[in-house]
Every structure is written in structure tokens, then in C-alpha cells.
Design an enzyme around this catalytic site. Sequence first.
Site, PDB file in Angstrom:
ATOM      1  CE1 TYR A 165      79.865  17.513  62.343  1.00 38.45           C
ATOM      2  CE2 TYR A 165      77.945  16.291  63.088  1.00 38.45           C
ATOM      3  CZ  TYR A 165      79.098  16.369  62.315  1.00 38.45           C
ATOM      4  OH  TYR A 165      79.459  15.319  61.517  1.00 38.45           O
TER       5      TYR A 165
ATOM      6  CG  PHE B 108      86.818  19.929  59.614  1.00 40.09           C
ATOM      7  CD1 PHE B 108      86.185  18.936  60.341  1.00 40.09           C
ATOM      8  CD2 PHE B 108      87.263  21.062  60.281  1.00 40.09           C
ATOM      9  CE1 PHE B 108      86.003  19.063  61.703  1.00 40.09           C
ATOM     10  CE2 PHE B 108      87.097  21.192  61.645  1.00 40.09           C
ATOM     11  CZ  PHE B 108      86.467  20.199  62.368  1.00 40.09           C
ATOM     12  CG  ASP B 109      81.901  16.384  59.312  1.00 40.39           C
ATOM     13  OD1 ASP B 109      81.158  16.238  58.320  1.00 40.39           O
ATOM     14  OD2 ASP B 109      81.907  15.592  60.273  1.00 40.39           O
TER      15      ASP B 109
ATOM     16  CB  ILE C  83      87.316  14.469  69.703  1.00 38.91           C
ATOM     17  CG1 ILE C  83      86.249  15.533  69.446  1.00 38.91           C
ATOM     18  CG2 ILE C  83      87.853  13.913  68.388  1.00 38.91           C
ATOM     19  CD1 ILE C  83      86.748  16.730  68.643  1.00 38.91           C
TER      20      ILE C  83
ATOM     21  CE1 TYR D  84      89.599  12.953  65.307  1.00 43.90           C
ATOM     22  CE2 TYR D  84      89.323  15.218  64.567  1.00 43.90           C
ATOM     23  CZ  TYR D  84      88.811  13.949  64.757  1.00 43.90           C
ATOM     24  OH  TYR D  84      87.514  13.682  64.424  1.00 43.90           O
TER      25      TYR D  84
ATOM     26  CG  PHE E 204      83.057  21.213  66.437  1.00 39.68           C
ATOM     27  CD1 PHE E 204      82.565  20.473  65.369  1.00 39.68           C
ATOM     28  CD2 PHE E 204      84.316  20.917  66.928  1.00 39.68           C
ATOM     29  CE1 PHE E 204      83.315  19.465  64.797  1.00 39.68           C
ATOM     30  CE2 PHE E 204      85.076  19.907  66.367  1.00 39.68           C
ATOM     31  CZ  PHE E 204      84.578  19.176  65.294  1.00 39.68           C
TER      32      PHE E 204
END
Length: 323
Positions: free
Chosen positions: A238, A248-249, A272, A298, A315
Site C-alpha cells: 500500500y 504519509f506512509d 482503520i 482517524y 490508499f
Amino acid sequence: MSKKSNTLLLSVIFIAGTAKAQQKSDFLIKESVVSKSDSVSKPAVQKRLQAVVDPGFTIDSTGLDYKWITRGTDTQTARVGDFGEMNVVFKIGDTIMINTLEMNNHMPVPQQFQAPSMKGDLMGGLLKMKAGDSVVFRMLMDTLAERANQPKPNWVKPGDYATWEVKMVSIKTKDQMEAATLEKENRQLAIDDKILTEYFKSHKIQNVKKTASGLYYTILKQGSGTLPKTGQRVTVNYTGKRLDGVKFDSNVEPAFNHVEPFSFLLGKRNVIKGWDEAIALMKKGTKATFYIPSTLAYGDRNGDEKIPPNSILIFDIELLSFK
């Protein structure tokens, strides 16, 4: 994308020497002080009485130290099973360890009231409070260490207290809390949906599908076989980014320092909500882009330093396998 905790556990807390390094999303450390007895030893009581020099503090029958700062005008006292929304500053000595206002976007944090499980349990103090009340609770670190059967952090001085400064913002029954949370989420979901609709239009994104929860997605490559089921271990690649394009990731880009497949149990709330729903829509080998509203991510809390409150997340996910 791991799920972050939003639970505020206010039972007695023992802080190890490295407690300042706790992740900012953990508002207070889970209860780690377990008394082997419900009684407070005589030496501990004597120590406590000797240390009480502030006449504003009261010691109740359970050995809990507290001082009322302000009294609210509300008449509803907290009951076991109700929910309180509160602001908390937790200190050891003069050192602030946790400030929930700073950690929760200047919003109160929720906590369900539980029955006290030991003598001097902080929960017993919270159950005395009404909305609008401000109370300081404290416990000598010597007492805390004794009950935890652990050494004190080496920087703690003799006579230092663990102190909880609590401002009770509201008290709701479980039904009231669930209704208020649902109403809040529905308002935010409508805002997110409008933002996403405009995003798709401005970026000329077509063939977008929408689920009943408000999750949007596009299938880039269709896999084969059956869909994964709740409880199965799924493995994915991902990359996550915000609507403004800031990543961010990722577990496929070296810049994020964890290039390896990511596995978790589907539908077990290890990630999540948007992820649990998204992966359940994918067959093995499927590649898809998911647009996750903040209510499925979140919410209004900080999920990460790069994820502001109420952030819609994007994502790109590939389902490698499941079993």
C-alpha cells in the site's frame, strides 16, 4: 495502516522511566498497576498521611487523595457505564507527562466509567464528579511503586506525586453518547462526501464506485478467485496520501523505511474502519485506489503527525494473498 487508540484509561497508572516517549495517540497508558490486595498497607497509609501538607486535599475512605478546584452547576453524577468527556493533565512531580488537550486537537477525550477495582482507584474519584467540575487527584509515587511491585523511575524524587488534573466537560449515558457520536459522524461524512465529489470532478476521475458507508474506490486491476472473509490474515502492499498529494506512509517506497508486505487479521479492528471494508472488496491480485472519508479513518483526532484531524485519505492497495 494500524488503528490508533482513542481510549482514555484513567485507572491508577505506573509510569516507567521512558514514559515521555509514549506515542502521542495513546492519551493515557493502559492500567498497569495491579494490586495483589484491595487493602492499603499501614506503612503506605502512614507515608501518605505524612506527605499531605496541603490542607486543600482530602483523603477518602479508600485512600484516594483529591482536591476540588471548581464545582459545576450540573446535577447528574457519573454512574458506572456512563461516558465522561474530559480534559486531563497527568504529571509526575512537576513534570507534565500527558496533556489530552494538546494530544486531541484541543477537544475533550471520552472515557467510560467503570467500577473501582482497587483501593484508591482513580475511577472512584471520577464517579464523584459532575459536568463542570474540576478536581485534582493524586497518589504518592512511593505508593504507586509499592502497589505495582515495580521500582520507581530513577528520576522521581522522594515525596513526588502522580497527579491527575481532571476537568469534566460532560457526562452522557451510553445511549446518549452513541447518539451524539452518530450525529457528529453523519455531519462530517456529508462534508467529506462533498469534498470528494468535487475532487473527482476537478481531477477528472471516472468509474468511481461508492459503498453505503461513504467509501469510494476504483479498481485498477481485477484479481481472481473469492473475496477474503473476516478473521482471515490478509497481506497487502500500500501507499497512503492525503487529498493534497502528500504521502504519509508506504510499504513499497524505501523513504518510509519498511519495505515489506503488511499483514493483519481482516475485520478484527486492527486497522482503520476504511481498510477493513476496502480489503473485503478485493480478490487476490486486485489493485485498487480507495478514497476513505475521515469518519472511516482517524476522525477528528490526529492519526499521525502528517494526518490532520478530519483528513480524507487515499490508499493505493494491492491484495497479495489471504488465508
